[in-house]
Design a protein around this motif. Sequence first.
Motif, PDB file in Angstrom:
ATOM      1  N   GLN A 213       0.857  -1.188   0.000  1.00  0.00           N
ATOM      2  CA  GLN A 213       0.000   0.000   0.000  1.00  0.00           C
ATOM      3  C   GLN A 213       0.885   1.226   0.000  1.00  0.00           C
ATOM      4  OE1 GLN A 213      -3.641   1.207   2.264  1.00  0.00           O
ATOM      5  NE2 GLN A 213      -3.483  -0.909   2.980  1.00  0.00           N
ATOM      6  N   THR A 214       0.613   2.138  -0.921  1.00  0.00           N
ATOM      7  CA  THR A 214       1.296   3.424  -0.986  1.00  0.00           C
ATOM      8  C   THR A 214       0.227   4.495  -0.769  1.00  0.00           C
ATOM      9  OG1 THR A 214       1.011   3.519  -3.377  1.00  0.00           O
ATOM     10  CG2 THR A 214       3.054   2.517  -2.583  1.00  0.00           C
ATOM     11  N   PRO A 215       0.597   5.771  -0.654  1.00  0.00           N
ATOM     12  CA  PRO A 215      -0.425   6.782  -0.409  1.00  0.00           C
ATOM     13  C   PRO A 215      -1.562   6.735  -1.435  1.00  0.00           C
ATOM     14  CG  PRO A 215       1.730   7.719  -0.033  1.00  0.00           C
ATOM     15  CD  PRO A 215       1.949   6.345  -0.626  1.00  0.00           C
ATOM     16  N   GLY A 216      -2.763   6.424  -0.968  1.00  0.00           N
ATOM     17  CA  GLY A 216      -3.961   6.443  -1.791  1.00  0.00           C
ATOM     18  C   GLY A 216      -4.208   5.239  -2.671  1.00  0.00           C
TER      19      GLY A 216
ATOM     20  N   GLY B 251       5.141   3.981   2.768  1.00  0.00           N
ATOM     21  CA  GLY B 251       5.115   5.426   2.612  1.00  0.00           C
ATOM     22  C   GLY B 251       3.826   6.129   2.978  1.00  0.00           C
ATOM     23  N   VAL B 252       2.844   5.394   3.512  1.00  0.00           N
ATOM     24  CA  VAL B 252       1.615   6.050   3.961  1.00  0.00           C
ATOM     25  C   VAL B 252       1.891   6.577   5.366  1.00  0.00           C
ATOM     26  CG1 VAL B 252      -0.856   5.799   4.397  1.00  0.00           C
ATOM     27  CG2 VAL B 252       0.239   4.439   2.594  1.00  0.00           C
ATOM     28  N   ASP B 253       1.675   7.860   5.578  1.00  0.00           N
ATOM     29  CA  ASP B 253       2.079   8.495   6.840  1.00  0.00           C
ATOM     30  C   ASP B 253       1.119   8.255   8.006  1.00  0.00           C
ATOM     31  OD1 ASP B 253      -0.013  10.087   6.052  1.00  0.00           O
ATOM     32  OD2 ASP B 253       1.108  11.971   6.091  1.00  0.00           O
ATOM     33  N   HIS B 254       0.198   7.328   7.830  1.00  0.00           N
ATOM     34  CA  HIS B 254      -0.706   6.944   8.914  1.00  0.00           C
ATOM     35  C   HIS B 254      -0.980   5.449   8.794  1.00  0.00           C
ATOM     36  CE1 HIS B 254      -3.227   8.160   5.481  1.00  0.00           C
ATOM     37  NE2 HIS B 254      -3.995   7.155   5.846  1.00  0.00           N
ATOM     38  N   GLU B 255      -1.669   4.895   9.764  1.00  0.00           N
ATOM     39  CA  GLU B 255      -1.936   3.458   9.760  1.00  0.00           C
ATOM     40  C   GLU B 255      -2.844   3.064   8.600  1.00  0.00           C
ATOM     41  OE1 GLU B 255      -3.504   2.861  13.722  1.00  0.00           O
ATOM     42  OE2 GLU B 255      -1.506   2.392  14.475  1.00  0.00           O
ATOM     43  N   VAL B 256      -2.629   1.846   8.106  1.00  0.00           N
ATOM     44  CA  VAL B 256      -3.457   1.311   7.032  1.00  0.00           C
ATOM     45  C   VAL B 256      -4.058  -0.022   7.467  1.00  0.00           C
ATOM     46  CG1 VAL B 256      -2.092   2.468   5.245  1.00  0.00           C
ATOM     47  CG2 VAL B 256      -1.566   0.108   5.845  1.00  0.00           C
ATOM     48  N   GLY B 257      -5.084  -0.437   6.739  1.00  0.00           N
ATOM     49  CA  GLY B 257      -5.745  -1.701   7.009  1.00  0.00           C
ATOM     50  C   GLY B 257      -6.023  -2.428   5.708  1.00  0.00           C
ATOM     51  N   PHE B 258      -6.890  -3.442   5.778  1.00  0.00           N
ATOM     52  CA  PHE B 258      -7.199  -4.252   4.608  1.00  0.00           C
ATOM     53  C   PHE B 258      -8.571  -4.880   4.786  1.00  0.00           C
ATOM     54  CE2 PHE B 258      -6.937  -8.296   2.203  1.00  0.00           C
ATOM     55  CZ  PHE B 258      -6.631  -7.782   0.955  1.00  0.00           C
ATOM     56  N   VAL B 259      -9.376  -4.823   3.728  1.00  0.00           N
ATOM     57  CA  VAL B 259     -10.725  -5.373   3.760  1.00  0.00           C
ATOM     58  C   VAL B 259     -10.964  -6.157   2.465  1.00  0.00           C
ATOM     59  CG1 VAL B 259     -13.188  -4.785   3.725  1.00  0.00           C
ATOM     60  CG2 VAL B 259     -11.636  -3.504   5.187  1.00  0.00           C
ATOM     61  N   ILE B 260     -11.632  -7.302   2.591  1.00  0.00           N
ATOM     62  CA  ILE B 260     -12.085  -8.075   1.431  1.00  0.00           C
ATOM     63  C   ILE B 260     -13.595  -8.239   1.576  1.00  0.00           C
ATOM     64  CG2 ILE B 260     -11.984 -10.268   0.186  1.00  0.00           C
ATOM     65  CD1 ILE B 260      -9.296 -10.766   1.505  1.00  0.00           C
TER      66      ILE B 260
END
Length: 123
Positions: A32-35, A57-66
């Motif tokens: 995952q990259t920004p956006g 490089g995403v400056d905040h936490e990310v997640g994942f959904v299916i």
Amino acid sequence: MKRSLIIAALLIGFSAIGFAQQKEATVIKLDQTPGEFVTKELTLKPGKYIFEVTNKGVDHEVGFVIAPVKDGKEGDHIKAGYLSKAIKDGEKGSSKVVNLAAGTYNYFCPLNPTPHYKIVVKE
């Protein structure tokens, strides 16, 4: 003492089952990259998968959904597909084992946020 041995045996057994399930599953690595996700679409065979997501490089936490898609509408999230925790820049996280049957699914990050990308599962 006997009770402690039984509990220890159960814990070892459940750990072994979890490890065996992971060995049976194919790991799909996604960045995952920004956006956005770098991989825009997946074509898979029916089976068991673990999704490993790296925050690049995403400056905040990310997640994942299916979520399954039927008749053009996105269904409820597949909870096993959630990452074990939201991940910060430079970290990676994994889902539990997700059993995907033939059909169409979307994957996305609700925290980044990203577009909804397609997974096509077919023989």
